[in-house]
Design a protein around this motif. Sequence first.
Motif, mmCIF file in Angstrom:
data_model
loop_
_atom_site.group_PDB
_atom_site.id
_atom_site.type_symbol
_atom_site.label_atom_id
_atom_site.label_comp_id
_atom_site.label_asym_id
_atom_site.label_seq_id
_atom_site.Cartn_x
_atom_site.Cartn_y
_atom_site.Cartn_z
ATOM 1 N N VAL A 60 24.639 -11.744 3.780
ATOM 2 C CA VAL A 60 23.815 -10.870 2.923
ATOM 3 C C VAL A 60 22.211 -10.967 3.445
ATOM 4 C CG1 VAL A 60 25.478 -11.468 1.121
ATOM 5 C CG2 VAL A 60 23.366 -12.583 1.248
ATOM 6 N N PHE A 64 20.087 -9.025 0.374
ATOM 7 C CA PHE A 64 20.200 -9.460 -0.996
ATOM 8 C C PHE A 64 18.699 -10.073 -1.102
ATOM 9 C CE2 PHE A 64 25.022 -9.727 -1.977
ATOM 10 C CZ PHE A 64 25.082 -8.303 -1.450
ATOM 11 N N MET A 79 20.855 -6.797 -5.066
ATOM 12 C CA MET A 79 21.965 -6.138 -3.983
ATOM 13 C C MET A 79 21.697 -4.816 -3.360
ATOM 14 S SD MET A 79 25.511 -7.910 -5.297
ATOM 15 C CE MET A 79 25.342 -7.042 -6.799
ATOM 16 N N ASP A 86 31.417 -6.868 -0.042
ATOM 17 C CA ASP A 86 30.635 -7.440 -0.819
ATOM 18 C C ASP A 86 31.412 -7.525 -2.166
ATOM 19 O OD1 ASP A 86 28.141 -8.007 0.756
ATOM 20 O OD2 ASP A 86 27.918 -5.816 0.356
#
Length: 122
Positions: A60, A64, A79, A86
């Motif tokens: 991520v 993120f 996000m 995910d």
Amino acid sequence: QVQLEESGGGSVQAGGSLRLSCAASPLTGAMGWFRQAPGKQREGVASIDGLSRTTYAPSVKGRFIISKDVAKNTLDLEMNTLEPDDTGMYYCAARGIQWIPRPLTPDEYTYWGQGIQVTVSS
């Protein structure tokens, strides 16, 4: 002693964005976001400690952003460019200390929210 409640989940197309919020009382110390996909173990997504140091899972990183909103007493997870991988149940977690050595390890945390579903479709 720490109460946590997640909000902001839902369904989104790949490439889209979602913001998760965790109402925390109190908002202090090391906190993190974790997720669990069907058939997989719970994994750390992102964390932030009492000195605002952040840690991200490689999957991520760059997509993120974890942050604390002191005015709203929330732990947030922005996000972006979401992918089908995910997808999962996302949990907010807290530990009543400023720093922990393994901030993306679920067993390090003692307080947990009930979780909120995030589904990313192709």
